[in-house]
Write a protein that holds these residues in place. Structure first.
Motif, short mmCIF file in Angstrom:
data_model
loop_
_atom_site.label_atom_id
_atom_site.label_comp_id
_atom_site.label_asym_id
_atom_site.label_seq_id
_atom_site.Cartn_x
_atom_site.Cartn_y
_atom_site.Cartn_z
N ALA A 136 20.21 21.24 63.68
CA ALA A 136 21.34 20.30 63.59
C ALA A 136 21.25 19.55 62.27
O ALA A 136 20.15 19.24 61.80
CB ALA A 136 21.31 19.32 64.76
N TYR B 236 23.07 13.88 63.95
CA TYR B 236 22.88 13.53 65.35
C TYR B 236 23.42 12.13 65.53
O TYR B 236 22.93 11.19 64.90
CB TYR B 236 21.37 13.58 65.66
CG TYR B 236 21.01 13.54 67.11
CD1 TYR B 236 20.93 14.71 67.86
CD2 TYR B 236 20.73 12.34 67.74
CE1 TYR B 236 20.57 14.68 69.19
CE2 TYR B 236 20.37 12.30 69.07
CZ TYR B 236 20.29 13.47 69.79
OH TYR B 236 19.94 13.45 71.11
N VAL C 237 25.56 17.36 73.31
CA VAL C 237 24.24 17.80 73.76
C VAL C 237 24.27 18.16 75.23
O VAL C 237 23.84 19.25 75.63
CB VAL C 237 23.16 16.72 73.49
CG1 VAL C 237 21.84 17.11 74.13
CG2 VAL C 237 22.98 16.51 71.99
N MET D 156 25.68 16.83 66.16
CA MET D 156 25.45 16.76 67.60
C MET D 156 25.72 15.35 68.09
O MET D 156 25.31 14.38 67.46
CB MET D 156 24.03 17.20 67.94
CG MET D 156 23.83 18.69 67.67
SD MET D 156 22.37 19.41 68.40
CE MET D 156 22.85 19.52 70.11
N ALA E 148 16.92 18.57 68.32
CA ALA E 148 18.15 19.01 67.65
C ALA E 148 17.88 19.34 66.18
O ALA E 148 18.32 20.38 65.69
CB ALA E 148 19.22 17.94 67.78
N GLY F 203 24.11 21.83 74.68
CA GLY F 203 24.23 21.80 73.22
C GLY F 203 23.06 22.40 72.49
O GLY F 203 23.22 23.06 71.46
#
Length: 159
Positions: free
Chosen positions: A97, A100, A53, A79, A92, A60
């Motif tokens: 994404a 995470y 990130v 991520m 995200a 990111g």
């Protein structure tokens, strides 16, 4: 097995992820910043992206937005972040994404997520449940080391 692109400005994290993923028979390419990561993504068309990130320049979130703007792109993205705040995670996920993961993490957590997605055992939309399930099966974060888990540092010595 799979072509994986790691985008992270931390040399140590890149090397450790490369070691872990190559042990698991993946082919790994590394980009050390966001702009280099976008260029590598366009050339390599990886099967999976591991993305930090916080990076200088294009961070990111910027890389993720750029990747997701590519037509027909559904590559899974994990991520990684040093700051595990809910706002960053929500951002995200809103940008596309699939997973995470907060640092510190273990080699087993990363491998579990990547292999689970690539082998279609983990749905690409179930990030939080996947990590919770992994931990319930004995995969624990580095802050909660238990027998049978490997930290990224430990994997380096296995090579």
């Amino acid at each position: 097995m799979a072509n994986i692109l790691v985008i992270d400005d931390d040399v140590a994290i890149c090397q450790l992820l490369t070691d872990v993923l190559e042990i698991d028979q993946h082919e790994v390419r590394v980009a050390m910043d966001g702009n280099e990561g976008v260029r590598a993504f366009d050339v390599l068309r990886p099967d999976f992206v591991v993305l930090d990130v916080m990076m200088p320049g294009l961070d990111g979130h910027g890389v993720l937005r750029t990747i997701r703007d590519r037509p027909g792109n559904a590559v899974p993205v994990l991520m990684l972040t040093a700051s595990a705040d809910a706002r960053s995670a929500q951002q995200a996920w809103a940008q596309g994404a699939n997973y995470y993961l907060a640092k510190p993490f273990t080699a087993d957590e990363v491998l579990y997520l990547i292999d689970g997605v690539l082998q279609h055992r983990i749905p690409m939309t179930d990030a939080l449940k996947a990590v919770q399930y992994a931990r319930s099966q004995g995969y624990h974060g580095a802050a909660d080391e238990r027998p049978g888990t490997r930290s990224l540092g430990a994997v380096k010595s296995e090579r």
